[in-house]
Scaffold this motif. Structure first.
Motif, PDB file in Angstrom:
ATOM      1  N   ARG A   1       0.830  -1.223  -0.144  1.00 38.04           N
ATOM      2  CA  ARG A   1       0.038   0.039   0.028  1.00 38.04           C
ATOM      3  C   ARG A   1       0.777   1.169   0.054  1.00 38.04           C
ATOM      4  O   ARG A   1       2.073   1.182   0.782  1.00 38.04           O
ATOM      5  CB  ARG A   1      -0.924   0.061   1.218  1.00 38.04           C
ATOM      6  N   SER A   2       0.488   2.043  -0.754  1.00 35.28           N
ATOM      7  CA  SER A   2       1.386   3.541  -0.862  1.00 35.28           C
ATOM      8  C   SER A   2       0.263   4.500  -0.129  1.00 35.28           C
ATOM      9  O   SER A   2       0.661   5.557   0.254  1.00 35.28           O
ATOM     10  CB  SER A   2       1.496   4.148  -2.246  1.00 35.28           C
ATOM     11  N   PHE A   3      -0.990   4.108  -0.053  1.00 33.64           N
ATOM     12  CA  PHE A   3      -2.092   4.942   0.543  1.00 33.64           C
ATOM     13  C   PHE A   3      -2.516   6.227  -0.069  1.00 33.64           C
ATOM     14  O   PHE A   3      -2.632   7.021   0.433  1.00 33.64           O
ATOM     15  CB  PHE A   3      -1.542   5.231   2.077  1.00 33.64           C
ATOM     16  N   ASN A   4      -2.297   6.177  -1.575  1.00 36.09           N
ATOM     17  CA  ASN A   4      -2.451   7.343  -2.308  1.00 36.09           C
ATOM     18  C   ASN A   4      -3.469   6.741  -3.442  1.00 36.09           C
ATOM     19  O   ASN A   4      -3.030   5.924  -4.225  1.00 36.09           O
ATOM     20  CB  ASN A   4      -1.398   7.418  -2.970  1.00 36.09           C
ATOM     21  N   ARG A   5      -4.791   6.852  -3.435  1.00 41.58           N
ATOM     22  CA  ARG A   5      -5.738   6.327  -4.121  1.00 41.58           C
ATOM     23  C   ARG A   5      -5.625   7.167  -5.359  1.00 41.58           C
ATOM     24  O   ARG A   5      -6.650   6.885  -6.316  1.00 41.58           O
ATOM     25  CB  ARG A   5      -7.274   6.660  -3.400  1.00 41.58           C
ATOM     26  N   GLN A   6      -5.185   8.070  -5.669  1.00 40.59           N
ATOM     27  CA  GLN A   6      -4.802   8.751  -6.734  1.00 40.59           C
ATOM     28  C   GLN A   6      -4.064   8.063  -7.858  1.00 40.59           C
ATOM     29  O   GLN A   6      -4.032   8.141  -9.205  1.00 40.59           O
ATOM     30  CB  GLN A   6      -4.096  10.242  -6.758  1.00 40.59           C
ATOM     31  N   MET A   7      -3.462   7.026  -7.404  1.00 38.92           N
ATOM     32  CA  MET A   7      -2.509   6.202  -8.139  1.00 38.92           C
ATOM     33  C   MET A   7      -3.404   4.965  -8.662  1.00 38.92           C
ATOM     34  O   MET A   7      -3.993   4.255  -8.036  1.00 38.92           O
ATOM     35  CB  MET A   7      -1.354   5.569  -7.465  1.00 38.92           C
ATOM     36  N   PRO A   8      -3.493   4.650  -9.977  1.00 42.38           N
ATOM     37  CA  PRO A   8      -4.147   3.637 -10.467  1.00 42.38           C
ATOM     38  C   PRO A   8      -3.640   2.098  -9.932  1.00 42.38           C
ATOM     39  O   PRO A   8      -4.497   1.328  -9.688  1.00 42.38           O
ATOM     40  CB  PRO A   8      -3.987   3.542 -11.988  1.00 42.38           C
ATOM     41  N   GLU A   9      -2.577   2.011  -9.544  1.00 38.15           N
ATOM     42  CA  GLU A   9      -1.686   0.940  -9.062  1.00 38.15           C
ATOM     43  C   GLU A   9      -2.198   0.630  -7.830  1.00 38.15           C
ATOM     44  O   GLU A   9      -2.468  -0.589  -7.235  1.00 38.15           O
ATOM     45  CB  GLU A   9      -0.177   1.047  -9.114  1.00 38.15           C
ATOM     46  N   GLU A  10      -2.566   1.811  -6.862  1.00 39.81           N
ATOM     47  CA  GLU A  10      -3.309   1.497  -5.666  1.00 39.81           C
ATOM     48  C   GLU A  10      -4.537   1.000  -5.672  1.00 39.81           C
ATOM     49  O   GLU A  10      -4.837  -0.081  -4.932  1.00 39.81           O
ATOM     50  CB  GLU A  10      -2.993   2.658  -5.008  1.00 39.81           C
ATOM     51  N   ILE A  11      -5.396   1.563  -6.568  1.00 36.54           N
ATOM     52  CA  ILE A  11      -6.801   0.938  -6.692  1.00 36.54           C
ATOM     53  C   ILE A  11      -6.637  -0.659  -7.328  1.00 36.54           C
ATOM     54  O   ILE A  11      -7.380  -1.696  -6.614  1.00 36.54           O
ATOM     55  CB  ILE A  11      -7.617   1.496  -7.780  1.00 36.54           C
ATOM     56  N   ASN A  12      -5.803  -0.921  -8.186  1.00 35.60           N
ATOM     57  CA  ASN A  12      -5.481  -2.218  -8.609  1.00 35.60           C
ATOM     58  C   ASN A  12      -5.087  -3.263  -7.537  1.00 35.60           C
ATOM     59  O   ASN A  12      -5.458  -4.474  -7.260  1.00 35.60           O
ATOM     60  CB  ASN A  12      -4.551  -2.594  -9.917  1.00 35.60           C
ATOM     61  N   ARG A  13      -4.199  -2.727  -6.653  1.00 34.42           N
ATOM     62  CA  ARG A  13      -3.741  -3.446  -5.480  1.00 34.42           C
ATOM     63  C   ARG A  13      -4.905  -3.893  -4.522  1.00 34.42           C
ATOM     64  O   ARG A  13      -4.862  -5.052  -4.117  1.00 34.42           O
ATOM     65  CB  ARG A  13      -2.709  -2.878  -4.656  1.00 34.42           C
ATOM     66  N   VAL A  14      -5.590  -2.830  -4.108  1.00 32.77           N
ATOM     67  CA  VAL A  14      -6.641  -3.166  -2.954  1.00 32.77           C
ATOM     68  C   VAL A  14      -7.714  -3.875  -3.705  1.00 32.77           C
ATOM     69  O   VAL A  14      -8.149  -5.018  -3.140  1.00 32.77           O
ATOM     70  CB  VAL A  14      -7.402  -1.697  -2.765  1.00 32.77           C
ATOM     71  N   VAL A  15      -8.251  -3.746  -5.038  1.00 32.10           N
ATOM     72  CA  VAL A  15      -9.267  -4.580  -5.660  1.00 32.10           C
ATOM     73  C   VAL A  15      -8.887  -6.203  -5.517  1.00 32.10           C
ATOM     74  O   VAL A  15      -9.413  -7.160  -5.282  1.00 32.10           O
ATOM     75  CB  VAL A  15      -9.829  -4.215  -6.918  1.00 32.10           C
ATOM     76  N   THR A  16      -7.625  -6.282  -6.211  1.00 29.13           N
ATOM     77  CA  THR A  16      -7.096  -7.384  -6.246  1.00 29.13           C
ATOM     78  C   THR A  16      -6.900  -8.303  -4.871  1.00 29.13           C
ATOM     79  O   THR A  16      -7.258  -9.576  -4.933  1.00 29.13           O
ATOM     80  CB  THR A  16      -5.560  -7.421  -6.797  1.00 29.13           C
ATOM     81  N   ASP A  17      -6.438  -7.765  -3.884  1.00 32.12           N
ATOM     82  CA  ASP A  17      -6.259  -8.328  -2.609  1.00 32.12           C
ATOM     83  C   ASP A  17      -7.744  -8.811  -2.086  1.00 32.12           C
ATOM     84  O   ASP A  17      -7.874  -9.726  -1.365  1.00 32.12           O
ATOM     85  CB  ASP A  17      -5.557  -7.559  -1.770  1.00 32.12           C
ATOM     86  N   HIS A  18      -8.712  -8.068  -2.239  1.00 32.06           N
ATOM     87  CA  HIS A  18      -9.867  -8.372  -1.851  1.00 32.06           C
ATOM     88  C   HIS A  18     -10.831  -9.392  -2.480  1.00 32.06           C
ATOM     89  O   HIS A  18     -11.841  -9.823  -1.881  1.00 32.06           O
ATOM     90  CB  HIS A  18     -10.740  -7.095  -1.618  1.00 32.06           C
ATOM     91  N   VAL A  19     -10.157  -9.815  -3.690  1.00 37.67           N
ATOM     92  CA  VAL A  19     -10.973 -10.807  -4.400  1.00 37.67           C
ATOM     93  C   VAL A  19      -9.957 -12.225  -4.001  1.00 37.67           C
ATOM     94  O   VAL A  19     -10.348 -13.018  -4.865  1.00 37.67           O
ATOM     95  CB  VAL A  19     -11.277 -10.547  -5.710  1.00 37.67           C
ATOM     96  N   SER A  20      -8.877 -12.031  -3.647  1.00 37.39           N
ATOM     97  CA  SER A  20      -8.066 -13.205  -3.770  1.00 37.39           C
ATOM     98  C   SER A  20      -8.079 -14.194  -2.594  1.00 37.39           C
ATOM     99  O   SER A  20      -8.628 -13.945  -1.284  1.00 37.39           O
ATOM    100  CB  SER A  20      -6.476 -12.874  -3.621  1.00 37.39           C
ATOM    101  N   ALA A  21      -7.820 -15.473  -2.839  1.00 35.53           N
ATOM    102  CA  ALA A  21      -8.130 -16.338  -1.690  1.00 35.53           C
ATOM    103  C   ALA A  21      -6.671 -16.927  -1.148  1.00 35.53           C
ATOM    104  O   ALA A  21      -6.518 -17.207   0.027  1.00 35.53           O
ATOM    105  CB  ALA A  21      -8.608 -17.949  -2.498  1.00 35.53           C
ATOM    106  N   LEU A  22      -5.597 -16.760  -1.896  1.00 29.11           N
ATOM    107  CA  LEU A  22      -4.200 -16.799  -1.308  1.00 29.11           C
ATOM    108  C   LEU A  22      -3.668 -15.506  -1.672  1.00 29.11           C
ATOM    109  O   LEU A  22      -3.524 -15.058  -2.740  1.00 29.11           O
ATOM    110  CB  LEU A  22      -3.458 -17.910  -2.234  1.00 29.11           C
TER     111      LEU A  22
END
Length: 345
Positions: A122-143
């Motif tokens: 987490r960079s904790f900067n939601r202005q970065m598209p990469e941050e959105i991608n990280r958060v969304v991916t983690d929240h749908v991941s099983a591992l």
């Protein structure tokens, strides 16, 4: 035989995939690779598959040069088709790109478990598209394979505790192997006529630096000022070269070169005196090579490198006291990940 469907699309993902793909094969599992085409230039794609001996992709989607929405949407559509055809046991994604989130969403909607390598950053900067991608991916991941304890903590703070594994960093695995190979093969220093530890390496490619003309001008000016103290070699991302050309005058003190292969880049960084970059991956690679780094951003997801004194933001002038970072592991992270994947299938 257990099948893993791997989604790749950008240079850092190719680097991370090399040791994992090898470990998956050695563990007796089958891997099907889909290359989205996000990085499509031969110097930013093909050469990595060749040098790092990554298995040839079964799917080449050739999706690139589009806006975030269009690119992610087309990837989602095509990856879903491929997953329906392959019926994998697990879908494996890396990092924080549009390819990452498209692969994760396609799998999640098909009820296929998602495994995310480099989870919890987490960079904790939601202005970065990469941050959105990280958060969304983690929240749908099983591992969720975390390279650091900080990443584990970040997930815990978001309520994600199931399936979380601290595995160390697979890029460290790659760096160890690639540096040893590059030591005897790379001629990049002679080709560029630079002397070990008497130059710096720079890269710029993040949208936050390239999409804002005023900020891009500030970054270039910072590099020009740094070049007054030490020569800078800068492999130039195609988007960055276009911007520099539009600028009218090339930066002074910078040796601009085309993108280079991973082995040459590994040796170029290894032998440098400093690294200046907005790349998340290169920040870590600089540490792996024990080369000090300046991150050309206002925050970093790799806070350990800053805390340990090997990295600093360009907005600060001093490094913290220098120490090693044990979190990144011992170079066997890929083997650990393959073992967990096999046990989960």
């Amino acid at each position: 035989m257990s099948q893993i469907f791997t989604v790749l699309g950008a240079r850092p993902q190719f680097i991370k995939a090399a040791p994992v793909s090898r470990a998956i094969a050695e563990a007796g599992m089958t891997e099907v690779i889909a290359h989205t085409g996000q990085h499509f230039d031969a110097l930013m794609s093909d050469v990595f598959f060749e040098e790092l001996e990554i298995p040839k992709p079964a799917y080449n989607l050739e999706i690139n040069s589009l806006g975030h929405g269009a690119m992610t949407g087309r990837m989602l559509e095509k990856l879903e088709e491929a997953m329906l055809a392959e019926k994998p046991d697990i879908v494996l994604v890396y990092g924080d790109t549009n390819s990452t989130v498209a692969g994760a969403l396609a799998a999640a909607k098909l009820h296929i478990p998602v495994a995310h390598i480099e989870a919890g950053l987490r960079s904790f900067n939601r202005q970065m598209p990469e941050e959105i991608n990280r958060v969304v991916t983690d929240h749908v991941s099983a591992l969720l394979f975390c390279p650091t304890q900080t990443a584990v903590h970040n997930l815990t703070q978001e309520g994600i505790v199931a399936g979380v594994h601290a595995t160390g960093d697979v890029m460290f695995d790659t760096t160890i192997a690639a540096t040893e190979r590059a030591k005897g093969r790379s001629t990049i220093l002679a080709d560029l006529a630079v002397q070990p530890k008497r130059y710096a390496v720079a890269t710029i490619h993040r949208a936050e630096n390239t999409d804002d003309p005023a900020r891009f001008a500030r970054v270039v000016a910072w590099l020009e000022e740094a070049a007054r103290s030490i020569p800078i070699v800068m492999p130039v991302h195609p988007r960055t070269r276009k911007l520099l050309t539009q600028r009218g005058a090339m930066p002074t003190g910078l040796k601009l070169i085309d993108p280079i292969g991973y082995l040459d880049m590994a040796w170029l960084v290894n032998q440098s005196a400093a690294t200046f970059t907005d790349s998340g991956g290169l920040q870590k690679e600089a540490y792996f090579h024990r080369v000090p780094c300046v991150t050309l951003r206002d925050e970093t997801e790799w806070v350990e490198t800053v805390d340990a004194g090997w990295n600093r933001l360009w907005t600060t002038s001093d490094y913290a006291p220098r120490r090693d970072i044990p979190d990144y592991g011992d170079g066997r992270s890929a083997i650990t990940i393959a073992e967990i994947l096999k046990a989960a299938i």
